[in-house]
Design an enzyme around this catalytic site. Sequence first.
Site, PDB file in Angstrom:
ATOM      1  N   HIS A  38       0.817  -1.209   0.000  1.00 22.71           N
ATOM      2  CA  HIS A  38       0.000   0.000   0.000  1.00 22.71           C
ATOM      3  C   HIS A  38       0.850   1.259   0.000  1.00 22.71           C
ATOM      4  CE1 HIS A  38      -4.408  -0.917   1.152  1.00 22.71           C
ATOM      5  NE2 HIS A  38      -3.898  -1.993   0.578  1.00 22.71           N
ATOM      6  N   GLU A 107      -6.273  -0.701  -6.030  1.00 19.78           N
ATOM      7  CA  GLU A 107      -7.277   0.149  -5.407  1.00 19.78           C
ATOM      8  C   GLU A 107      -6.920   1.604  -5.666  1.00 19.78           C
ATOM      9  OE1 GLU A 107      -5.285  -1.580  -2.981  1.00 19.78           O
ATOM     10  OE2 GLU A 107      -6.444  -3.431  -2.807  1.00 19.78           O
TER      11      GLU A 107
END
Length: 321
Positions: A38, A107
């Site tokens: 991330h 994402e």
Amino acid sequence: MVRFGYTLMTEQSGPRQLVDYAVKAEAAGFDFLVSSDHYSPWLTTQGHSSYAWSMLGAVAYATHDVEMMTYVTCPTMRYHPAVVAQKAATMQLLSEGRFTLGLGSGENLNEHVVGEGWPAVQMRQDMLVEAIEIIRALHTGELVTYDGQYFRVDSARIWDCPEGGVPLGVAVSGESSIGRFAGLADHLIAVDPLAELIEGWDAAHPAPSRKIGQIPISWDPDREAGVARAHEQFRWFAGGWSVNADLPTPAGFAAASQFVRPEDVAESIASGPDLDELAESVQPFLDAGFTDVAIVQVGDEQQDRFVTEVARPLLQKLRTL
């Protein structure tokens, strides 16, 4: 026999802590480690988001036998697929063959940071197909030139390339994505314990493969504290993939999950000290036919106690299911 993994959650612990937890998780008997990849945490209360690849390199040197995997890397926006191919090859060499490259279409939370917008899901999957083709080609160690709709590679070669390349897992969520990726990857990755995913994958991918799932738990000596921590840091989990893929910031996740109550989280994330309850929450993945399940212990507060005191007896219960 189902294999059980431990999740290195880069969003909730610092990089040095994650390396320490990885060493202790191996000692506790986990079969493999997975790491998130991330740029941002899901919620600001998690408070971390270090660079997964640097941390994994340290883990490769600090551990001995436990396997490692990204869960998952998006090789289409924040990273060019040629760079992902090089990173994965280096990880495979550092770990002496213990690494699997887990890939997905990403994402918005992590990929928008490079300022290239956020494509629709169909385009993201088209980009992922090209990325996998590039990674596969580069992992042959040969000189590669590629001219696709989304990516170009000009006379590239991975000079330190492991023999046989790197195993690839790909995240799928339904019939469409299985149709797109079953012929391109070695293993299935999925976050929902659905038997139809396994059945569809096996029909489209007859070769032996791993089916790798992941589930959060919130162990704590006090059940209320475990539920409270899960609500504080993991209530975004209730949004489902279609929501989680598109929200752009931790503030967006906070707003989207503002009406999720602690009791709602408690229904979906097993919390507290009861190891039987925690183990039984994994049962839907076993019933669906998953071969591997990675456990996420929510939050950093009890993480050290979890890997040093709780993991071993929990694994014993999991392996008797």
